[in-house]
Design a protein around this motif. Structure first.
Motif, PDB file in Angstrom:
ATOM      1  N   THR A 231       0.843  -1.196   0.000  1.00 52.38           N
ATOM      2  CA  THR A 231       0.000   0.000   0.000  1.00 52.38           C
ATOM      3  C   THR A 231       0.879   1.247   0.000  1.00 52.38           C
ATOM      4  OG1 THR A 231      -1.907   1.023   1.098  1.00 52.38           O
ATOM      5  CG2 THR A 231      -0.212   0.083   2.535  1.00 52.38           C
ATOM      6  N   VAL A 232       0.285   2.385   0.292  1.00 49.45           N
ATOM      7  CA  VAL A 232       1.043   3.638   0.402  1.00 49.45           C
ATOM      8  C   VAL A 232       2.002   3.542   1.587  1.00 49.45           C
ATOM      9  CG1 VAL A 232       0.836   6.112   0.878  1.00 49.45           C
ATOM     10  CG2 VAL A 232      -0.741   5.011  -0.729  1.00 49.45           C
ATOM     11  N   ASP A 233       3.202   4.082   1.428  1.00 50.04           N
ATOM     12  CA  ASP A 233       4.259   3.866   2.420  1.00 50.04           C
ATOM     13  C   ASP A 233       3.880   4.323   3.823  1.00 50.04           C
ATOM     14  OD1 ASP A 233       4.343   6.567   1.689  1.00 50.04           O
ATOM     15  OD2 ASP A 233       6.527   6.669   1.622  1.00 50.04           O
ATOM     16  N   ALA A 234       3.207   5.452   3.955  1.00 50.68           N
ATOM     17  CA  ALA A 234       2.861   5.945   5.284  1.00 50.68           C
ATOM     18  C   ALA A 234       1.939   4.979   6.022  1.00 50.68           C
ATOM     19  CB  ALA A 234       2.202   7.317   5.190  1.00 50.68           C
ATOM     20  N   TYR A 235       1.021   4.349   5.299  1.00 47.61           N
ATOM     21  CA  TYR A 235       0.100   3.406   5.932  1.00 47.61           C
ATOM     22  C   TYR A 235       0.810   2.113   6.292  1.00 47.61           C
ATOM     23  CZ  TYR A 235      -3.980   6.326   5.317  1.00 47.61           C
ATOM     24  OH  TYR A 235      -4.884   7.348   5.437  1.00 47.61           O
ATOM     25  N   SER A 236       1.756   1.720   5.472  1.00 48.17           N
ATOM     26  CA  SER A 236       2.544   0.541   5.824  1.00 48.17           C
ATOM     27  C   SER A 236       3.392   0.817   7.061  1.00 48.17           C
ATOM     28  CB  SER A 236       3.436   0.156   4.646  1.00 48.17           C
ATOM     29  OG  SER A 236       4.025  -1.097   4.853  1.00 48.17           O
ATOM     30  N   GLU A 237       3.899   2.051   7.165  1.00 47.20           N
ATOM     31  CA  GLU A 237       4.667   2.401   8.360  1.00 47.20           C
ATOM     32  C   GLU A 237       3.774   2.391   9.594  1.00 47.20           C
ATOM     33  OE1 GLU A 237       8.206   5.259   9.895  1.00 47.20           O
ATOM     34  OE2 GLU A 237       7.427   5.513   7.875  1.00 47.20           O
ATOM     35  N   ALA A 238       2.549   2.924   9.471  1.00 46.72           N
ATOM     36  CA  ALA A 238       1.612   2.883  10.601  1.00 46.72           C
ATOM     37  C   ALA A 238       1.334   1.443  11.017  1.00 46.72           C
ATOM     38  CB  ALA A 238       0.315   3.593  10.231  1.00 46.72           C
ATOM     39  N   PHE A 239       1.157   0.577  10.041  1.00 45.12           N
ATOM     40  CA  PHE A 239       0.921  -0.839  10.315  1.00 45.12           C
ATOM     41  C   PHE A 239       2.103  -1.443  11.057  1.00 45.12           C
ATOM     42  CE2 PHE A 239       0.465  -5.340   9.095  1.00 45.12           C
ATOM     43  CZ  PHE A 239      -0.893  -5.529   9.305  1.00 45.12           C
ATOM     44  N   SER A 240       3.323  -1.015  10.697  1.00 42.19           N
ATOM     45  CA  SER A 240       4.523  -1.587  11.303  1.00 42.19           C
ATOM     46  C   SER A 240       4.655  -1.260  12.779  1.00 42.19           C
ATOM     47  CB  SER A 240       5.778  -1.095  10.558  1.00 42.19           C
ATOM     48  OG  SER A 240       6.139   0.221  10.944  1.00 42.19           O
ATOM     49  N   VAL A 241       4.021  -0.164  13.234  1.00 45.34           N
ATOM     50  CA  VAL A 241       4.148   0.236  14.639  1.00 45.34           C
ATOM     51  C   VAL A 241       2.855   0.008  15.415  1.00 45.34           C
ATOM     52  CG1 VAL A 241       6.022   1.855  14.213  1.00 45.34           C
ATOM     53  CG2 VAL A 241       3.659   2.676  14.062  1.00 45.34           C
ATOM     54  N   GLY A 242       1.977  -0.831  14.876  1.00 43.48           N
ATOM     55  CA  GLY A 242       0.805  -1.256  15.622  1.00 43.48           C
ATOM     56  C   GLY A 242      -0.355  -0.285  15.629  1.00 43.48           C
ATOM     57  N   VAL A 243      -0.395   0.668  14.695  1.00 45.42           N
ATOM     58  CA  VAL A 243      -1.525   1.606  14.608  1.00 45.42           C
ATOM     59  C   VAL A 243      -2.613   0.919  13.790  1.00 45.42           C
ATOM     60  CG1 VAL A 243      -2.265   3.865  13.766  1.00 45.42           C
ATOM     61  CG2 VAL A 243      -0.042   3.607  14.873  1.00 45.42           C
ATOM     62  N   ARG A 244      -3.488   0.204  14.504  1.00 51.50           N
ATOM     63  CA  ARG A 244      -4.460  -0.666  13.830  1.00 51.50           C
ATOM     64  C   ARG A 244      -5.838  -0.636  14.474  1.00 51.50           C
ATOM     65  NH1 ARG A 244      -1.461  -6.365  12.826  1.00 51.50           N
ATOM     66  NH2 ARG A 244      -3.412  -6.728  11.713  1.00 51.50           N
TER      67      ARG A 244
END
Length: 485
Positions: A231-244
């Motif tokens: 997906t878009v990089d910012a959303y993948s980064e959010a996913f990586s830090v548990g923002v779900r």
């Protein structure tokens, strides 16, 4: 594939990073308001180079179970039938060329209807007006195109030959996507795309296809390896830090600021972006500024090029509030919440007693006031209850503390700060079934707490800062009209 570099990681199923690689790059700025990238010569070439480097570090006896790529977005990559880009990729909201198309499409479809269907008003972030711009200004390109892609879906197509796009990226392709329904807005999409087919919609953690033989030869990744959409990089980064979970927020400190908040029900706001989330059937709000770290870098250059450490030492010696100095950080126009490509930077309260350190601290505080303005709009949808901070800007001893002091919100800093590529690895692991969908690899390293001694001062300055844009808008618009190009 970010704005300033492409990064890749090789990760095992416990979330341990085995190897990482990065290649720095920039964007092309061929004309005022234009921001482009070479999709094949830069993105694809760098993905191939990094993949080969990571494969050479695979532990003995190990195998790659899956691959996922994220990228800046929303971007427009128009390709012919052989997947050759027909022009440079048009980048996300930093590219403001389609101003007339934004106005004409808004008039054609209706502002209220766009907000109702897409969840977001048209702005420089929207992909639909950029497609319309190509149709109007480069008809030979539009007529030759056989498919359109985002940055990550272009790479997925190069890897697998599949024509697909993830729901989140599609939801930023306004007004082509109906966010409330989580599906294409077929009527408007057909009007804008014309004969161009719409990509198949998938969720970011879904397998798109397997690596083709020619892609395996180019990347070193074994033929048939499953490729997850990304997906878009910012959303993948959010996913990586548990923002779900609803109420979770991510603040990304980079060349620009990008903010994401997961919400539990559909909510539209004309000053924000309402999007599909990363997890299946999820929703999120997003916002992004046009400058942040790029403004600090510009200040460093124009004030003599002193080292970052020396500048931060000077700025740290300046008290909060910068002794009456305020900066409106719209040095490249602004995205959320004003959506004004003609907005410009304003330095207010400058006196002969102010020095370089004052300017740097005031720039950080000006960016932070803008973050408070956005977070207040997020709260209208769902009160934020957990804020995670990521990005290279965290190395500043001032910036993140100013955000906490000005917003009154503590920020959690994760132990693993690699970013979007780490989220891609988790999406790949989930997509191929190696770990459960609820898996979270994030570990929190520290917390940035607000200093209550600064709250009253910053509340007062915030009121003044909010008045600066409307008070100076007519003047800066006239000045913007005199700029070359």
């Amino acid at each position: 594939m970010g704005t300033g570099s492409t990064k890749g990681v090789l990760v095992d199923i416990s979330g341990t990073v085995i190897a990482s690689e990065a290649i720095a790059h920039g964007m092309d700025l061929p004309r005022p308001g234009w921001a482009e990238a070479d999709a094949e010569g830069m993105w694809w070439r760098e993905v191939c180079a990094i993949s080969n480097a990571l494969m050479s570090q695979l532990p003995p006896g190990g195998r790659v179970a899956g691959m996922c790529v994220s990228g800046v977005g929303p971007c427009l990559v128009l390709c012919d039938s052989d997947l050759r880009p027909l022009r440079p990729a048009i980048l996300y909201g930093v590219d403001t060329r389609a101003t007339e198309e934004i106005a004409s499409l808004t008039e054609e479809f209706g502002e209220s209807k766009i907000l109702e269907r897409a969840g977001t008003l048209l702005s420089s972030q929207a992909l639909g007006p950029k497609l319309e711009w190509v149709r109007r200004h480069e008809p030979h390109v539009f007529d030759a195109a056989r498919g359109w892609y985002g940055s990550n879906s272009y790479i997925a197509a190069k890897l697998t030959g599949e024509y697909a796009i993830d729901h989140h990226t599609a939801s930023q392709c306004d007004p082509l996507y109906a966010t409330r329904e989580l599906d294409w807005n077929y009527e408007w999409a057909q009007r804008i795309c014309g004969p161009l087919p719409l990509p198949r919609l998938v969720w970011p953690n879904e397998v798109v296809g397997g690596v083709l033989p020619e892609a395996a030869a180019a990347t070193g990744v074994p033929e048939g390896t499953p490729v997850v959409a990304g997906t878009v990089d910012a959303y993948s980064e959010a996913f990586s830090v548990g923002v779900r979970r609803p109420g979770d927020q991510m603040l990304m400190y980079g060349s620009t600021m990008f903010l994401i908040q997961v919400i539990d029900e559909y909510h539209s706001d004309p000053t924000l972006w309402t999007t599909a989330g990363v997890d299946r059937d999820s929703l999120a709000l997003a916002a992004g500024t046009s400058t942040a770290g790029s403004l600090i870098g510009w200040l460093q250059k124009v004030t003599g090029g002193a080292s970052f450490e020396d500048l931060m030492a000077e700025a740290t010696g300046v008290p909060p509030g910068c002794e009456g100095l305020l900066v409106l950080p719209y040095f490249a126009g602004e995205r959320t919440p004003v959506f004004d490509p003609q907005a410009r930077g304003v330095v207010a309260g400058l006196t002969l007693r102010h020095g370089r350190g004052h300017l740097f601290r005031a720039a950080y505080e000006g960016i932070s006031f803008g973050i408070r303005q956005i977070l207040e709009r997020f709260d209208d949808a769902h009160a934020g209850n957990r804020t995670v901070a990521v990005g290279g800007g965290l190395r500043s001893p001032i910036w993140a503390q100013a955000v906490s002091d000005i917003t009154g919100r503590p920020q959690l800093v994760p132990e693993q700060a690699i970013g979007a590529s780490y989220g891609d690895a988790l999406l790949a692991a989930i997509g191929v079934g190696l770990v459960p969908p609820s898996t979270d690899w994030a570990k929190i390293a520290r917390e940035i707490k607000p200093d209550p001694r600064n709250r009253a001062l910053y509340d007062d300055l915030y009121d003044t800062w909010r008045e600066l844009y409307p008070a100076t808008k007519p003047q800066v618009h006239r000045l913007a009209a005199t700029e070359p190009g």
